[in-house]
Structure formats: structure tokens, C-alpha cells
Design a protein around this motif. Structure first.
Motif, PDB file in Angstrom:
ATOM      1  N   LYS A   1      71.865  11.705  38.178  1.00  0.00           N
ATOM      2  CA  LYS A   1      72.238  11.080  39.631  1.00  0.00           C
ATOM      3  C   LYS A   1      71.129  10.327  40.036  1.00  0.00           C
ATOM      4  N   THR A   2      71.734   9.128  40.656  1.00  0.00           N
ATOM      5  CA  THR A   2      70.826   8.015  41.044  1.00  0.00           C
ATOM      6  C   THR A   2      70.113   8.746  42.318  1.00  0.00           C
ATOM      7  N   MET A   3      68.756   8.189  42.485  1.00  0.00           N
ATOM      8  CA  MET A   3      67.932   8.579  43.542  1.00  0.00           C
ATOM      9  C   MET A   3      67.786   7.515  44.654  1.00  0.00           C
ATOM     10  N   ARG A   4      67.115   7.681  45.605  1.00  0.00           N
ATOM     11  CA  ARG A   4      66.638   6.873  46.781  1.00  0.00           C
ATOM     12  C   ARG A   4      65.303   6.712  46.742  1.00  0.00           C
ATOM     13  N   ILE A   5      64.847   5.311  46.709  1.00  0.00           N
ATOM     14  CA  ILE A   5      63.249   5.284  47.155  1.00  0.00           C
ATOM     15  C   ILE A   5      63.240   4.204  48.374  1.00  0.00           C
TER      16      ILE A   5
ATOM     17  N   GLU B   1      55.501   1.878  36.273  1.00  0.00           N
ATOM     18  CA  GLU B   1      55.678   3.312  37.124  1.00  0.00           C
ATOM     19  C   GLU B   1      56.968   3.714  37.285  1.00  0.00           C
ATOM     20  N   PRO B   2      57.314   5.050  36.804  1.00  0.00           N
ATOM     21  CA  PRO B   2      58.793   5.156  36.820  1.00  0.00           C
ATOM     22  C   PRO B   2      59.137   5.701  38.404  1.00  0.00           C
ATOM     23  N   ALA B   3      60.133   5.364  38.784  1.00  0.00           N
ATOM     24  CA  ALA B   3      60.583   5.483  40.052  1.00  0.00           C
ATOM     25  C   ALA B   3      60.900   6.968  40.268  1.00  0.00           C
ATOM     26  N   GLU B   4      60.355   7.599  41.493  1.00  0.00           N
ATOM     27  CA  GLU B   4      60.580   8.967  41.827  1.00  0.00           C
ATOM     28  C   GLU B   4      61.422   9.246  42.842  1.00  0.00           C
ATOM     29  N   PRO B   5      62.155  10.415  43.294  1.00  0.00           N
ATOM     30  CA  PRO B   5      62.959  10.378  44.165  1.00  0.00           C
ATOM     31  C   PRO B   5      62.043  10.663  45.532  1.00  0.00           C
ATOM     32  N   GLY B   6      62.579   9.818  46.455  1.00  0.00           N
ATOM     33  CA  GLY B   6      61.888   9.893  47.703  1.00  0.00           C
ATOM     34  C   GLY B   6      60.719   8.932  47.783  1.00  0.00           C
TER      35      GLY B   6
END
Lengths: 492, 255
Positions: free
Chosen positions: B3-7, B65-70
Motif C-alpha cells: 500500500k502506498t503511504m504519504r509523507i 533513506e527509505p520513506a516511512e509512513p507519515g
């Protein structure tokens, strides 16, 4: 009398103003304040010939043009011509050769105009003895606004020609070994054509200004640093004026040919350079005449003395008047450089017009290469005179040898002679040196439009200080041509 | 998990896919994060640090750096821009970057980055003016280490795309350089057709394709047309995901 004689004193004019670069004039006086000799000292050193070694051959035209911000195109093209020889491009595509010529005519035009209007016109319009505060381009703008405007616009036009051919007004990249990197777009062509008629008219007017000055000040012009010398320049194979390419011709003071149609790649067989301990600038001379009699002058005056004719109608007409004035013998008057320079401006503008109407400039065949060589020599008539670039390149494309003989170096002996001549007439016999008298020495130097940063490959600014030495070599008197600098003061 | 997340980047919400780095997510959203050692098509290594951002208050390299949710990312802030300016300035001071005579002028990412970051004059740092020889031994390629910024793009391109290992880092600290795996470049199996030798790999004028210098006239060079980063900033409309080697293949990558 030797200038090292303890009974002489030395006047120094340092640094010079309104010339490109930094030089110093010393005037050596005896106890009766008579001039023994004057020397133009070149006291800076840049070392381009050394640090270009190891660089890659296609970088050279871009690197060496950084010698100067006034006529970078001349170095750019002389180096490119040398590199053409190295990459085996013996005949360039018409588009490439004509684009380079267009660039070169724009360069000569803008440099000549800069010199005449911005640097020299204050001397000519206000007189050599006029106060320093008046003798500058701002006074010209104030008192001769239309003339100043034409000077500015002519120079701007020349720089636009350079921008459209080299990509930038100063330090572009147009010429590459074996050709050029762009053609002239229709838009660029039309922008230049739109103003060409006016430029031709103004250039013609500028010739008039220089000619009228010469003729109306004849007693002074004839007296001022008028000395016999040999003259050297490129000429086309039919003897016509050609600023971009040709063969070497040298004449003596009477106009007799010393050598003619010499392939410039053989210049080493005909010319030599002498080193003197007090200057970083070498003294070239014609081998067959020896170092005492073989020195020569180059530049606009020498070119017009040398060529058989000019191949554009308006400049040819002015050229004929110029030659008739000296009864078709070489004109040796230092101040006639200005007149010759403006005839060349007219020639360049006519040539630009001719080229703009040539559809070859819109061609797409831009470069060529052939059998590789290890050595290349490029010679061009730069604004200030013949410019020689000589390189050797190894099999890895790296430069192993570089020798640059620039116009001001060719004129070195002439400059020293002119300075001595003027110093004898205007400076000698006086205990203190006035601004106006000092400026006579400067005017003589300036007439050659010397580019001292090129000649020594030196980093320089353009200030002026004058120093006076007594017979024992002690500094007596310092004078400055800076308007905003502390005034002259006596030193023990 | 797919699932895609938002940052959030500078207050703007963007989408990120699991496994995506901050930089990739930003690129897809048309947000430019300046970078020099990272280029599309190569595995990121996070060494130049020009892509430094703050992620939830910590300074990290956006390219690794991997993207993390939020996640809350600061990218275009004065603090971050000043870090980047200092990093880029130090690169200029460490090597011999003479833009006026360099054939990479106009397509050089270091030069373009300096313009983007509004670096226009000398700074407080001393120029180290190192003396580094030019390796012109190869018939078609020359290496001018004076201009190298140690981005390592040539190392990764040769190793991961060409499968050749022509380049590698040698030395440590300030003495670290790019070396070739033989006495000189001519003694390696390097070829002008290698991806590592293409104009898009070396961001500066270190890897030189011989006899092509200054072919592009002023005005027609890459960054004459548009500033660096504009390709990313105009990407939003098309939403073309970035080309990256498949991590499953590790360092053996794909072309």
C-alpha cells in the motif's frame, strides 16, 4: 652613452594608463637632463606557454584566449588554426572558415573602436597636454556626445558579431580544431543586417576623424615618434589585405620587399627573438637583417604599408588616400596608426556585410579532420598585429610545447624607439616632469595599442605611476596619473 | 505491505511506495532534491550528501533513506540549503574547477548546482589547489582528476552496468581518489562505448571523451536550456517513475 653610466638619472613612468596591461617606462637622463635612452619595461610574467603543457589539444583555443579580455578572439582563432594543422584539417568547410572570419572581423572592429574612441580619442580631441581630469572618455561623452555614441555603438555591434559566432561576447567557444561549432541562424543574420548600413556610415565617419586629425596636426604628427623601421604582416596571395589568413610579407623602411609570400609555418626560418635582461618581453627581429637592423613593426600601420590593396571598395578608397599621403612609400609616423586603424574598421564592417549576405553561413558542414600531425602553427592578423601560435602535441593529444609571439612583442623595439624619440623631444632637459609631458610618452606607447598582458602573458591592471631617478639611481620624484591617487611627492 | 503511504515534504503531502527512498518519492512527485553522486540508473550510495534533508528532525541522505509512513521531510529550508551550499563550496575548493576553460561547462552538474544554490564567488575556505596529472593514455578517453568530485558514478556504472570494474576508489581521507584497475586507463579494458564513459555518468569534466570538447555551442548546452533539477520539477504532469536497478539483483544491476 650607456644608460648604466653613473652620471645618468632615471625617470620612471609606471604604470601606464589606458593601455592593456601593466608596463613601466623609465627615462634615463644625464646630468644635463638630456635623455640618454628610454625603455618600456615589461615587468610581469604569466607563463601561459608553460602551463598549457599537458592540456588536451581541443582545450587550447579556449584556454589561451584567457590571455586577454580585449582580443580573446585573436588568440582563440590563432590557436584554432594551429590545431587545424594538428588534426589535419587543411581546408575547412566554407561555413567554418566564413564563421571564423566573421568572428574575426567583429573582433578587430570592436577592439580598434575601443582603442580609438575609448582610449585614444581624449588625447586627440583635447590635446596631449590637457589636464588629466579632462583627458578621459567621460569628457568625450560630454563634449562630443554623437561621436562617443557612435564609438559605443560600433563596439557593441562588433561584440554582437562575436556573440553570434562564438556564443558569448567575451571568451566564447566557437572555433574548434578543424572547424566551428555553430552556423549563423537566419535570426542572428537578420539582427546584424538590420544595423549594417549605419555601421558602415559611422565607420566611414571614424576614418574621417582620424584622417582629419592627422592632416590638421601635421607638424606635430610628423614630429611625434616618426622613425623608420621595417614592417611585417600577413598578406593574401595577391597582396591584398587579409586579416584572417595569408602569407608573410616584410618590407624595409623604403618599401622594398625583404621577403614575400612566405608560408607562415616557416616563420622560424625568417624571424628570431632576442632576450634582454630588463624586460620579460622578447625582442624579435628579421634574421637576414640581424638584431640591430632587423627589428620591425606590426599592426594597422604596418599592414597598410605592406599590402598592395584592400578588397572592399570604401576602405580601398581611404587606403589610396592614406598611401598617396606618404607618396606610396611606407608611412612611419606613430600617430598614423590611428588613421590606419580606422581604415581597417571600415574594411571589417564591409567584410561583415559581405559575409552576412553569403548563404554559406547557414551551412551545416561545420568541421573536418584529416591525417594527424605533431606540430601546428597558426598565424593571424590580430588587431595589434601579427599573432603567432606554435604548438606541439603528442600522440595522447596532450600539448608538449607552446610558443606565442604576440603583436606587442613584435612591436617591442618600435615601442622602445618611440618612447625614446618622444622622451628626447618632450621630457629631456627639464628638472620636473609635468602631467602633460609625461602623457606624450604615454601617447606614443598608446598609439601602438599595446596589450602588455598578452605580450608578457601577464596578469595586469592599468594604472600609471611615474618615477624619476638621479644619476646614482636614487629615486627623486614620483608622479601618478591616477586622478584619485595621492599627488606627486619628492623622495630622498 | 504494497500500500502506498504519504509523507510530507516542506508541508506538502506526497505519495511514496514501500521501499522507495525519500528522493525517489520526491522525484515522482516533482519535488527536486539536489544531488550529485546519485543519478538515475545507478544504485544510490549517499556519499556526496548534497541531497541532505531532515527527516523527522534527523539529517539524512535522501537518496538512500527509505520513506516511512507519515515522515516529515524538510528539503527546501534555509538551514538545509546552507548545508548544501557549504558542501558544494567545499567541492570547488578541494579540486581544481576552472569552469572558464572546462569543456564540461554548461553541462556540468557541479557548476549547475552552484548556480542553482546561488554560489557565485570564492568563500572562506582555502583553495587546496592539488596537483593531479591528466591520464590521457587511452586513445579515446582522458581522465582529468583535477575535476573529480569522488561521486563514484563511474565506479558504479562500470561495475554494475558495464560489468568491467574499470574504476575504484583508492586512498583514504583527503587522499582518496578514483583509480583505474591498471597502470593507466589505456591498460584497462575501458572502451569509449562503455556506459561509464557516457556524458550522463560523469557529472563534471573528469571523464573526457576525446576530440568532442566544445562541440556544443554556448546556448545549446544542457544547462543553458534549463537549470539543473527542472527536469524533475516538471515531471509531475507526466508522472514517470524513475528508472532504478532492481534491488533484487543487488549490485549486478540492469542497464
Amino acid at each position: 652613452m650607456s644608460v648604466e653610466n653613473p652620471k645618468t638619472r632615471i625617470v620612471e613612468i609606471e604604470p601606464l594608463t589606458r593601455v592593456e596591461g601593466h608596463g613601466k617606462v623609465t627615462v634615463h637622463l644625464d646630468h644635463d637632463h638630456n635623455v640618454v635612452e628610454a625603455r618600456l619595461h615589461i615587468v610581469e610574467f604569466r607563463g601561459f606557454e608553460r602551463f598549457i603543457r599537458g592540456r588536451l589539444l581541443w582545450e587550447v583555443p579556449v584556454i589561451v584566449q584567457r590571455l586577454c579580455g580585449i582580443c580573446p578572439v585573436s588568440h582563440h582563432l590563432a590557436a584554432a588554426k594551429a590545431m587545424d594543422a594538428i588534426v589535419g584539417a587543411d581546408v575547412l568547410p566554407p561555413t567554418a572558415e566564413k564563421m571564423r572570419r566573421l568572428m574575426h572581423y567583429g573582433q578587430i572592429m570592436q577592439s580598434h573602436v575601443l582603442h580609438f574612441f575609448h582610449l585614444s580619442s581624449p588625447d586627440l580631441l583635447f590635446g596631449f597636454g590637457a589636464p588629466v581630469k579632462k583627458r578621459n572618455v567621460f569628457s568625450v561623452i560630454k563634449e562630443f556626445p554623437e561621436l562617443a555614441r557612435q564609438g559605443v555603438m560600433l563596439r557593441k555591434y562588433g561584440q554582437e558579431v562575436i556573440e553570434y559566432t562564438a556564443g558569448k561576447k567575451i571568451h566564447g567557444t566557437g572555433a574548434i580544431p578543424g572547424g566551428i561549432n555553430k552556423n549563423l541562424s537566419i535570426r542572428e543574420r537578420d539582427a546584424l543586417l538590420g544595423n549594417i548600413e549605419r555601421m558602415i556610415r559611422w565607420a566611414g565617419g571614424a576614418v574621417g576623424v582620424a584622417k582629419d586629425y592627422t592632416l590638421s596636426h601635421l607638424p606635430q604628427v610628423e614630429q611625434f615618434a616618426n622613425f623608420k623601421s621595417n614592417h611585417l604582416s600577413l598578406v593574401r596571395d595577391d597582396g591584398a589585405l587579409d586579416l584572417y589568413h595569408g602569407n608573410l610579407r616584410a618590407i624595409d623602411a623604403s618599401g622594398n620587399i625583404i621577403f614575400d609570400q612566405v608560408d607562415y609555418t616557416r616563420f622560424n626560418d625568417y624571424l628570431m627573438e632576442e632576450v634582454r635582461p630588463w624586460s620579460y618581453m622578447k625582442f624579435p627581429f628579421i634574421k637576414s637583417r640581424g638584431n640591430l637592423d632587423g627589428w620591425y613593426r606590426v599592426g594597422p600601420l604596418s599592414r597598410l604599408n605592406n599590402v598592395s590593396y584592400i578588397d572592399t571598395p570604401l576602405a580601398e578608397k581611404e587606403y589610396r588616400t592614406f598611401r598617396e599621403f606618404s607618396r606610396r612609400k611606407p608611412n612611419h609616423m606613430t600617430l598614423a596608426y590611428h588613421w590606419a586603424r580606422m581604415i581597417e574598421v571600415l574594411h571589417c564592417v564591409e567584410k561583415i556585410h559581405e559575409l552576412l549576405l553569403d548563404t554559406d553561413l547557414q551551412g551545416t558542414d561545420l568541421r573536418v579532420t584529416g591525417a594527424r600531425r605533431e606540430e601546428g602553427i597558426g598565424v593571424i592578423e590580430a588587431p595589434r598585429g601579427s599573432l603567432f601560435h606554435h604548438y606541439k602535441v603528442d600522440e595522447h593529444d596532450q600539448v608538449t610545447y607552446c610558443n606565442l609571439i604576440v603583436s606587442t612583442t613584435h612591436n617591442n623595439s618600435g615601442l622602445n624607439r618611440a618612447v625614446t624619440d618622444v622622451a628626447r623631444k618632450y621630457v629631456g632637459g627639464k628638472k620636473r616632469i609635468t602631467e602633460g609631458l609625461l602623457n606624450h610618452v604615454e601617447v606614443a606607447v598608446r598609439a601602438y595599442d599595446p596589450c602588455l598582458s598578452c605580450a608578457t602573458h601577464a596578469l595586469g591592471q592599468m594604472p600609471l605611476v611615474v618615477e624619476l631617478f638621479d644619476a646614482q639611481g636614487h629615486l627623486l620624484h614620483t608622479n601618478s596619473q591616477y586622478v584619485d591617487r595621492p599627488a606627486a611627492g619628492l623622495k630622498p | 505491505m504494497n500500500k502506498t503511504m504519504r509523507i510530507t515534504v516542506d508541508g506538502r503531502k506526497i505519495r511514496a511506495s514501500p521501499g522507495q527512498t525519500i528522493m525517489d518519492a520526491c522525484d515522482d512527485a516533482g519535488v527536486y532534491v539536489p544531488r550529485l553522486c546519485d543519478v538515475e540508473g545507478l544504485v544510490p550510495q549517499g556519499s556526496c550528501r548534497v541531497c541532505t534533508v531532515k527527516a523527522d528532525g534527523h539529517t539524512v541522505a535522501a537518496c538512500t533513506e527509505p520513506a516511512e509512513p507519515g515522515m516529515k521531510v524538510e528539503n527546501d529550508t534555509l538551514e538545509i540549503k546552507n548545508y548544501r551550499r557549504d558542501l558544494v563550496r567545499m567541492l570547488f575548493h578541494e579540486g581544481n574547477h576552472l569552469c572558464p576553460i572546462c569543456e564540461a561547462s554548461g553541462r556540468c552538474e557541479l557548476q549547475a548546482m552552484a548556480y542553482r544554490l546561488r554560489i557565485s564567488q570564492a568563500t572562506k575556505y582555502p583553495y587546496l589547489q592539488p596537483v593531479r596529472p591528466v591520464d590521457a593514455s587511452h586513445p579515446d578517453i582522458a581522465l582529468d582528476n583535477n575535476r573529480c568530485i569522488l561521486c563514484g558514478r563511474c565506479i558504479r556504472a562500470s561495475r554494475d552496468v558495464d560489468g568491467k570494474h574499470v574504476f575504484e576508489y583508492v586512498g583514504r581521507g583527503i587522499h582518496k581518489r578514483i583509480g583505474v584497475n591498471a597502470e593507466n586507463l589505456a591498460a584497462t579494458n575501458a572502451s569509449i562505448d562503455d556506459y561509464a564513459m557516457s556524458l550522463e555518468v560523469c557529472p563534471v569534466g573528469c571523464i573526457i571523451r576525446k576530440r568532442e570538447g566544445f562541440f556544443a555551442p554556448i546556448g545549446a548546452r544542457q544547462f543553458d536550456r534549463e537549470p539543473i533539477g527542472m527536469d524533475v520539477e516538471t515531471r509531475q504532469e507526466h508522472h514517470v517513475p524513475k528508472r532504478r536497478p532492481d534491488p533484487a539483483f543487488g549490485n549486478d544491476g540492469t542497464k
